[in-house]
Design an enzyme around this catalytic site. Sequence first.
Site, PDB file in Angstrom:
ATOM      1  N   GLN A 118       0.767  -1.249   0.000  1.00 14.55           N
ATOM      2  CA  GLN A 118       0.000   0.000   0.000  1.00 14.55           C
ATOM      3  C   GLN A 118       0.802   1.306   0.000  1.00 14.55           C
ATOM      4  O   GLN A 118       0.461   2.246  -0.715  1.00 14.55           O
ATOM      5  CB  GLN A 118      -0.951   0.019   1.216  1.00 14.55           C
ATOM      6  CG  GLN A 118      -1.873   1.208   1.200  1.00 14.55           C
ATOM      7  CD  GLN A 118      -2.828   1.312   2.361  1.00 14.55           C
ATOM      8  OE1 GLN A 118      -3.352   2.368   2.631  1.00 14.55           O
ATOM      9  NE2 GLN A 118      -3.089   0.229   3.064  1.00 14.55           N
TER      10      GLN A 118
ATOM     11  N   GLU B 243       1.272  -1.307   8.245  1.00 15.78           N
ATOM     12  CA  GLU B 243       0.484  -0.170   8.734  1.00 15.78           C
ATOM     13  C   GLU B 243       0.404  -0.033  10.257  1.00 15.78           C
ATOM     14  O   GLU B 243       0.798   0.967  10.842  1.00 15.78           O
ATOM     15  CB  GLU B 243      -0.942  -0.300   8.153  1.00 15.78           C
ATOM     16  CG  GLU B 243      -1.956   0.673   8.707  1.00 15.78           C
ATOM     17  CD  GLU B 243      -1.705   2.108   8.302  1.00 15.78           C
ATOM     18  OE1 GLU B 243      -1.474   2.349   7.113  1.00 15.78           O
ATOM     19  OE2 GLU B 243      -1.744   2.988   9.174  1.00 15.78           O
TER      20      GLU B 243
ATOM     21  N   ASP C  12       0.620   3.720   6.044  1.00 10.76           N
ATOM     22  CA  ASP C  12       0.872   3.354   4.650  1.00 10.76           C
ATOM     23  C   ASP C  12       0.597   4.528   3.703  1.00 10.76           C
ATOM     24  O   ASP C  12       1.499   5.098   3.106  1.00 10.76           O
ATOM     25  CB  ASP C  12      -0.039   2.185   4.247  1.00 10.76           C
ATOM     26  CG  ASP C  12       0.519   0.853   4.731  1.00 10.76           C
ATOM     27  OD1 ASP C  12       1.716   0.790   5.050  1.00 10.76           O
ATOM     28  OD2 ASP C  12      -0.239  -0.118   4.785  1.00 10.76           O
TER      29      ASP C  12
ATOM     30  N   GLY D  66      -7.669  20.863  19.632  1.00  5.12           N
ATOM     31  CA  GLY D  66      -7.304  22.261  19.842  1.00  5.12           C
ATOM     32  C   GLY D  66      -7.982  22.847  21.062  1.00  5.12           C
ATOM     33  O   GLY D  66      -8.398  22.140  21.970  1.00  5.12           O
ATOM     34  N   GLY D  67      -8.100  24.145  21.080  1.00  4.05           N
ATOM     35  CA  GLY D  67      -8.721  24.816  22.220  1.00  4.05           C
ATOM     36  C   GLY D  67     -10.232  24.929  22.049  1.00  4.05           C
ATOM     37  O   GLY D  67     -10.872  25.739  22.734  1.00  4.05           O
TER      38      GLY D  67
HETATM   39  N1  COA Z   1      11.595 -10.252  -9.498  1.00 10.69           N
HETATM   40  C1  COA Z   1      12.236 -11.054  -8.626  1.00 10.69           C
HETATM   41  N2  COA Z   1      12.152 -10.899  -7.293  1.00 10.69           N
HETATM   42  C2  COA Z   1      11.363  -9.883  -6.841  1.00 10.69           C
HETATM   43  C3  COA Z   1      10.681  -9.019  -7.707  1.00 10.69           C
HETATM   44  C4  COA Z   1      10.817  -9.226  -9.100  1.00 10.69           C
HETATM   45  N3  COA Z   1      10.223  -8.458  -9.980  1.00 10.69           N
HETATM   46  N4  COA Z   1       9.994  -8.121  -6.964  1.00 10.69           N
HETATM   47  C5  COA Z   1      10.259  -8.423  -5.677  1.00 10.69           C
HETATM   48  N5  COA Z   1      11.070  -9.485  -5.610  1.00 10.69           N
HETATM   49  C6  COA Z   1      11.619 -10.111  -4.411  1.00 10.69           C
HETATM   50  C7  COA Z   1      12.538  -9.181  -3.672  1.00 10.69           C
HETATM   51  O1  COA Z   1      13.791  -9.141  -4.288  1.00 10.69           O
HETATM   52  C8  COA Z   1      12.542  -9.814  -2.297  1.00 10.69           C
HETATM   53  O2  COA Z   1      13.431 -10.914  -2.300  1.00 10.69           O
HETATM   54  P1  COA Z   1      14.676 -11.116  -1.287  1.00 10.69           P
HETATM   55  O3  COA Z   1      14.163 -10.871   0.081  1.00 10.69           O
HETATM   56  O4  COA Z   1      15.069 -12.543  -1.535  1.00 10.69           O
HETATM   57  O5  COA Z   1      15.729 -10.174  -1.644  1.00 10.69           O
HETATM   58  C9  COA Z   1      11.148 -10.354  -2.194  1.00 10.69           C
HETATM   59  O6  COA Z   1      10.602 -10.368  -3.502  1.00 10.69           O
HETATM   60  C10 COA Z   1      10.103  -9.608  -1.381  1.00 10.69           C
HETATM   61  O7  COA Z   1      10.526  -8.473  -0.821  1.00 10.69           O
HETATM   62  P2  COA Z   1       9.979  -7.958   0.584  1.00 10.69           P
HETATM   63  O8  COA Z   1       9.891  -6.499   0.465  1.00 10.69           O
HETATM   64  O9  COA Z   1      10.836  -8.496   1.663  1.00 10.69           O
HETATM   65  O10 COA Z   1       8.494  -8.551   0.721  1.00 10.69           O
HETATM   66  P3  COA Z   1       7.758  -9.163   1.993  1.00 10.69           P
HETATM   67  O11 COA Z   1       6.440  -9.584   1.511  1.00 10.69           O
HETATM   68  O12 COA Z   1       8.565 -10.189   2.682  1.00 10.69           O
HETATM   69  O13 COA Z   1       7.618  -7.914   3.009  1.00 10.69           O
HETATM   70  C11 COA Z   1       6.858  -5.715   3.670  1.00 10.69           C
HETATM   71  C12 COA Z   1       6.594  -6.971   2.826  1.00 10.69           C
HETATM   72  C13 COA Z   1       5.815  -4.704   3.315  1.00 10.69           C
HETATM   73  C14 COA Z   1       6.789  -6.061   5.158  1.00 10.69           C
HETATM   74  C15 COA Z   1       8.278  -5.187   3.340  1.00 10.69           C
HETATM   75  O14 COA Z   1       8.375  -5.013   1.958  1.00 10.69           O
HETATM   76  C16 COA Z   1       8.599  -3.876   4.037  1.00 10.69           C
HETATM   77  O15 COA Z   1       8.903  -3.827   5.226  1.00 10.69           O
HETATM   78  N6  COA Z   1       8.600  -2.777   3.263  1.00 10.69           N
HETATM   79  C17 COA Z   1       8.964  -1.466   3.757  1.00 10.69           C
HETATM   80  C18 COA Z   1       7.902  -0.853   4.604  1.00 10.69           C
HETATM   81  C19 COA Z   1       6.577  -0.768   3.898  1.00 10.69           C
HETATM   82  O16 COA Z   1       6.437  -0.189   2.859  1.00 10.69           O
HETATM   83  N7  COA Z   1       5.574  -1.320   4.562  1.00 10.69           N
HETATM   84  C20 COA Z   1       4.207  -1.046   4.214  1.00 10.69           C
HETATM   85  C21 COA Z   1       3.652  -1.954   3.261  1.00 10.69           C
HETATM   86  S1  COA Z   1       2.063  -1.363   2.873  1.00 10.69           S
END
Ligand code: COA
Length: 478
Positions: free
Chosen positions: A69, A191, A220, A299-300
């Site tokens: 998001q 979030e 988010d 606020g106030g």
């Molecule tokens: N091709 C190949 N691999 C891809 C890809 C693509 N096009 N797009 C994504 N990936 C891979 C990434 O390289 C990563 O792999 P790695 O960990 O082996 O390097 C993996 O997909 C997923 O990345 P990640 O961001 O760790 O996803 P997640 O589902 O485990 O975590 C969140 C999700 C949201 C918790 C995390 O992305 C995060 O903390 N983001 C920052 C804060 C944020 O924006 N949070 C709010 C979300 S609404």
Amino acid sequence: MVMRTKTKRAKSKAAADKSARKVAKLNMKKPATKTPVRRNAPPRPSGKPWGEAGRALDGVRILDFTHVQSGPTCTQLLAYMGADVIKVERPGIGDVTRDQLRDVKGADSLYFTMLNGSKRSITIDSKHPKGREVLDRLVKACDVLVENFAPGALDRMGLTWEHIHKVNPRMIVASVKGFGPGPYEDCKVYENVAQCAGGSASTTGFRDGPPLVTGAQIGDSGTGLHLALGIVAALFQRNRTGRGQKVLCAMQDGVLNLARVKLRDQQRLRHGPLTEYSQYGEGVAFGLATPRAGNDSGGGQPGWILKCKGWESDPDAYVYFITQAPVWGAICDLIGKPEWKSDPDYATPPARLPRLRKIFDTIEQWTMSKTKFEVMDICNGYDIPVGPILSMQELAEEPSLRATGTVVEVDHPTRGPYLTVGNPIKLSDSPADVRRSPLLGEHTDEVLRVVLRCSDKEISEIKASGALSAPEKKAEAA
Ligand code: COA
């Protein structure tokens, strides 16, 4: 002699010519007093009708590596403003939200469609060598890379800041992370984690209950909005410096920014109780930290949520009522308490503070005799600030929000028409470009052909490499 005389005349003519040239030279210098030419002067005002001079971010191309998001909120907003947003998704899978909370079988979820409108989708396996090549070409062709992967994920793809900056020194790299540099920088964050870590949850809810998260996605979508502002500022600075920069928005920072009045109250506590909090009027001591304030207004201007006609069966038959000081007399007349206007216990704002509970209970007797919309209509006639509690059902059907483009219906090839939130920021010369979200990889060929200028042969080669397809298709390609 003659010759001498002639020479003398010639000499004096030459001298006269010289001084004339001097005068002429001096005269030529005069225009220096005219308006200096400004470098980077803005173009002359367009003569085109308003809204027909293109969109605010026309010409800006975004390489969109966002998911879930926070990041998608940011890039969708930039797309609404005219940026060409190319969403890079993992082949066969795409943004995980495509199938999260799916309501229509086989169709992209509303979670995805409402956060990815007006974008193009290309599938690339960013860990495939050929995929990396394609990505480098996209880095060259774009202005901004936006991502919200977990910390380190972009680097693991080989897209470090150093690499990107070398490939395209003009590129802006914008990231959302859960936390900024510090003890939690490596944590994954969603979030509600951000709401809790940013000070929102500890200050939301009733003081005799647990901390609460809010329904608004301030962690988010709130951080996505902050990121969009950072990107636009970086684009503006790039006009002067010619180079890109990193833009980082931590969700904890974004939430704290939105909760800044609670940090204000934290500091006020050192100097005495927070008199506008109803706990002051109720004689409950304050602790060391900003407490939860229930529905007290920040606020106030004391305010509270009051029941309206129908509250017994309708969970949203309520109104937020603010007892703003300048309209106190009008409030007293409306609720049948004209004597409060001159009663020393009620006549002034400080006198009212310890009696807010009684005051709001009395106002509520009046609001319960009317619907929330009747309360709104009557109070607006006296400039009394009130707000009906509007349900999502009411908002979805509200004609004025449809008319302004805040709620927009778009059509989708697999799920049919759906509602989305259009651009909440209205630009008078840049009408919002709100279109449906793309199907997974819908624009892969188009982006390769038009943006990267790949030939048919090159496209076939890239496809055959397996860099654009899901693992099972890779097996077929091999
Ligand atoms: N091709 C190949 N691999 C891809 C890809 C693509 N096009 N797009 C994504 N990936 C891979 C990434 O390289 C990563 O792999 P790695 O960990 O082996 O390097 C993996 O997909 C997923 O990345 P990640 O961001 O760790 O996803 P997640 O589902 O485990 O975590 C969140 C999700 C949201 C918790 C995390 O992305 C995060 O903390 N983001 C920052 C804060 C944020 O924006 N949070 C709010 C979300 S609404």
